[in-house]
Design a protein around this motif. Structure first.
Motif, short mmCIF file in Angstrom:
data_model
loop_
_atom_site.label_atom_id
_atom_site.label_comp_id
_atom_site.label_asym_id
_atom_site.label_seq_id
_atom_site.Cartn_x
_atom_site.Cartn_y
_atom_site.Cartn_z
N LEU A 174 1.97 4.04 1.10
CA LEU A 174 0.82 3.19 1.40
C LEU A 174 0.93 2.60 2.81
O LEU A 174 -0.06 2.53 3.55
N GLY A 175 2.15 2.20 3.18
CA GLY A 175 2.35 1.64 4.52
C GLY A 175 2.23 2.69 5.61
O GLY A 175 1.59 2.47 6.64
N ILE A 176 2.83 3.86 5.39
CA ILE A 176 2.80 4.93 6.40
C ILE A 176 1.38 5.40 6.66
O ILE A 176 0.98 5.66 7.80
N PHE A 177 0.58 5.51 5.59
CA PHE A 177 -0.80 5.96 5.73
C PHE A 177 -1.77 4.80 5.99
O PHE A 177 -2.98 4.94 5.83
N LYS A 178 -1.18 3.64 6.36
CA LYS A 178 -1.97 2.47 6.81
C LYS A 178 -3.02 2.04 5.79
O LYS A 178 -4.20 1.85 6.11
N MET A 179 -2.56 1.88 4.56
CA MET A 179 -3.45 1.45 3.48
C MET A 179 -3.33 -0.05 3.20
O MET A 179 -3.89 -0.54 2.23
N GLY A 180 -2.59 -0.75 4.05
CA GLY A 180 -2.37 -2.18 3.81
C GLY A 180 -3.65 -2.98 3.74
O GLY A 180 -3.78 -3.90 2.94
N GLY A 181 -4.62 -2.62 4.58
CA GLY A 181 -5.88 -3.36 4.58
C GLY A 181 -6.70 -3.17 3.32
O GLY A 181 -7.48 -4.05 2.93
N LEU A 182 -6.52 -2.02 2.64
CA LEU A 182 -7.33 -1.74 1.45
C LEU A 182 -6.96 -2.62 0.27
O LEU A 182 -7.79 -2.90 -0.59
N ILE A 183 -5.70 -3.05 0.22
CA ILE A 183 -5.25 -3.89 -0.89
C ILE A 183 -6.08 -5.18 -0.94
O ILE A 183 -6.33 -5.74 -2.01
N LYS A 184 -6.55 -5.63 0.23
CA LYS A 184 -7.31 -6.88 0.29
C LYS A 184 -8.68 -6.75 -0.38
O LYS A 184 -9.34 -7.76 -0.61
N PHE A 185 -9.09 -5.52 -0.68
CA PHE A 185 -10.41 -5.33 -1.29
C PHE A 185 -10.38 -5.46 -2.81
O PHE A 185 -11.41 -5.34 -3.46
N ILE A 186 -9.19 -5.65 -3.39
CA ILE A 186 -9.14 -5.88 -4.84
C ILE A 186 -9.77 -7.24 -5.12
O ILE A 186 -9.37 -8.26 -4.53
N PRO A 187 -10.78 -7.29 -5.99
CA PRO A 187 -11.54 -8.53 -6.19
C PRO A 187 -10.67 -9.71 -6.60
O PRO A 187 -9.71 -9.57 -7.36
N TYR A 188 -11.04 -10.87 -6.09
CA TYR A 188 -10.33 -12.11 -6.38
C TYR A 188 -10.34 -12.41 -7.88
O TYR A 188 -9.37 -12.95 -8.42
N THR A 189 -11.45 -12.05 -8.55
CA THR A 189 -11.55 -12.32 -9.99
C THR A 189 -10.48 -11.57 -10.77
O THR A 189 -9.93 -12.08 -11.75
N ILE A 190 -10.18 -10.34 -10.35
CA ILE A 190 -9.14 -9.54 -11.04
C ILE A 190 -7.77 -10.15 -10.80
O ILE A 190 -6.96 -10.28 -11.73
#
Length: 576
Positions: A108-124
């Motif tokens: 996840l880090g190598i393929f620069k997916m760190g920003g996508l984790i922030k899209f998991i909804p706050y409600t979840i």
């Protein structure tokens, strides 16, 4: 580029910074001691596994991480997953799942997916965090009450791993309360909640969890020796604590176990990513710095590969310990390194005294942790918000407790996506713009007033507001159906339509076919970049005719008049 923050921090390092990091690291190490032991016990593993994790994973996260002040180690978030894996697959299975999660985190880090984790909804996040808090609390009821558990529900020979099974077990053994243990646990819990109000100069430096562990251990030893009162301790339940780190050892990898544990490893990786990046964001807010999320994920991956090799459990960034580090002056990852080395020294020199810690005192610590994890202010805010958000929270919360965290996250994401699509459908409109366009003055997309537009007879203008995707296609189709009567040109105004998907392209194609049968021409007005590029790629621009795709409504209406004239000329008889 993946570059650990430690390298950047050491470029301009000074003695003053080192002294601040050193003192903060020692304090955080002392704070982490009871928590590491407590989280290990809550996860169904031996106390030393928590210490090994805090030392090895904590060191890796500080050395390789992308945050200046992140403190890593075992946290309560993993208790539910770890307990279930250990119960079904044993410690070897847990090590396999954790290493797999580590590999996923690195990718996840190598393929620069760190920003996508922030899209998991706050409600979840709120839902499964509160669910984990309830599960941790349920797991500590037995030790908090000092229950001598000897009766289990039908079909079980030991403490069940499920929430319902645990509650049933406690109910069957409720008459076996050890009142001495219960009173000690209750007093410890009172001290934990009252301690911060004594004096901030003292309480900010000495954590309540450490105070109650020391006092309870001292009281337990004295009362056992002079009054004959006994309660379960770490030593009586788990035996001696090792005074050194074990040699690294690979687990036994079996393809069948790997396949079965793959979904669990994804859950561990996602949970580690979410919690570590949330902790890093909180740290950024407190320090004014900025972390590298991709480097942080790589560090979390390395930590979760190294931890099980030394007998540890999953680890992630710990928000409470990170905040403690900042409040006590930690400036760079060196503080996190000192924290890990402090824990190592405590284990080497004082590990033999850990066996005297009462289980009821650790239960009190974990009950306070579950209370803080539950996030009551956030839940109250959700009850006052949209019903759909609260429903997603409630579903995630209940599934986490009664089914499984992996299922809870999957269902929560599905429900959140469903409600988001529904909201987009509700917000999207396809409406006749004739009245608004001819009713005087309107505002354009840039809020600049434009003169009243003269729509010629035989031209229908429809305004599409919101995305045109699979969820809103039906509204579009219904609007187009109405445009066939007495009209020769259909102008689709797209200035407020910023997104188009394959379903929308298909709807345009079907509208084009139906309009061709009725002799109606389609003109597009004010199309945005994304919809236009998709029309280009799919060939829809050529099917509509590029001359029928106009930049604004004025050009579109001018083109509509040309098409009306062409239609009239075709109908006029040719003179001999």
């Amino acid at each position: 580029m993946i570059k650990p923050e430690l390298i950047n921090s050491l470029k301009h390092y000074s003695l003053k910074t080192f002294l601040a990091d050193f003192s903060s690291g020692i304090i955080v190490g002392i704070v982490a001691l009871p928590l590491a032991i407590a989280f290990a016990i809550a996860s169904g593993v031996s106390p030393e596994a928590g210490l090994f994790t805090a030392i090895v994973a904590g060191l890796c996260i500080s050395v390789f991480g992308g945050s200046k002040v992140q403190i890593g180690g075992p946290t309560g978030a993993f208790a539910v997953i770890v307990y279930g894996v250990v119960e079904q697959f044993g410690l070897s299975g847990l090590a396999t799942a954790t290493i797999m999660a580590g590999v996923i985190l690195i990718l996840l880090g190598i393929f620069k997916m760190g920003g996508l984790i922030k899209f998991i909804p706050y409600t979840i996040i709120t839902g499964f965090t509160a669910g984990i808090a309830v599960t941790i609390f349920a797991g500590q009821i037995g030790d908090f009450l000092g229950l001598n558990i000897s009766v289990f529900p039908e079909g079980f020979e030991k403490m069940p791993g499920t929430f319902v099974g645990k509650i049933q077990t406690y109910a069957l053994n409720i008459t076996h309360i050890n009142w001495y243990s219960f009173i000690m646990a209750a007093l410890c819990l009172i001290v934990i909640f009252v301690w911060p109000h004594f004096g901030k100069k003292v309480t900010s430096k000495v954590p309540a969890s450490l105070v109650v562990i020391l006092l309870a251990t001292l009281a337990s030893v004295l009362l056992s020796k002079y009054a004959g009162l006994t309660t379960d301790t770490i030593g009586s339940r788990y035996g001696e604590i090792p005074s050194k780190l074990p040699a690294p050892k690979l687990p036994d990898f079996h393809i069948q176990t790997i396949v079965k544990l793959f979904p669990t490893s994804i859950s561990i990786a996602v949970l580690a990513a979410i919690e570590s990046l949330l902790s890093a964001v909180v740290a950024d807010g407190m320090t004014g710095s900025k972390h590298d999320s991709n480097t942080e994920l790589v560090a979390q991956g390395i930590a979760n590969i190294a931890s099980p090799l030394f007998g540890g459990i999953p680890a992630t960034g710990a928000i409470a310990r990170t905040a403690t580090n900042i409040k006590n002056g930690g400036k760079t990852p060196v503080a996190g390194i000192v924290h890990a080395l402090t824990l190592l020294l405590i284990m080497l020199l004082l590990g033999k005294y850990v066996v005297y810690i009462p289980m009821c005192a650790l239960a009190a610590v974990l009950v306070s942790v579950s209370w803080n994890m539950a996030g009551f202010p956030a839940i109250r805010a959700l009850t006052k918000g949209q019903k759909s958000d609260f429903f997603v929270f409630l579903a995630t919360f209940l599934i986490t407790i009664f089914v499984d965290l992996t299922v809870a996250i999957a269902v929560g994401l599905g429900l959140a996506a469903f409600f988001f699509i529904k909201k987009m459908i509700d917000l999207s409109e396809v409406q006749n713009s004739r009245e608004s366009l001819t009713g005087g003055i309107e505002k354009t997309h840039n809020d600049v007033q434009e003169a009243a537009l003269n729509i010629p007879e035989g031209v229908m203008v429809y305004e599409i507001e919101g995305p045109l995707f699979f969820g809103t296609v039906r509204k579009f189709e219904m609007a187009v159906d109405k445009a066939y009567v007495d009209y020769k040109v259909l102008v689709l105004r797209m200035r407020k339509m910023i997104y188009l998907d394959a379903g929308g392209i298909r709807a345009l194609e079907q509208a084009k076919q139906l309009c061709d049968k009725k002799g109606v021409k389609i003109v597009l007005s004010g199309i945005h970049t994304q919809p236009y590029l998709l029309c280009e790629k799919t060939g829809m621009a050529d099917k509509l005719g590029r001359e029928n795709i106009c930049e604004n409504i004025d050009l579109a209406l001018a083109r509509a008049r040309e098409l009306l004239e062409e239609s009239k000329n075709l109908k006029q008889p040719v003179k001999a």
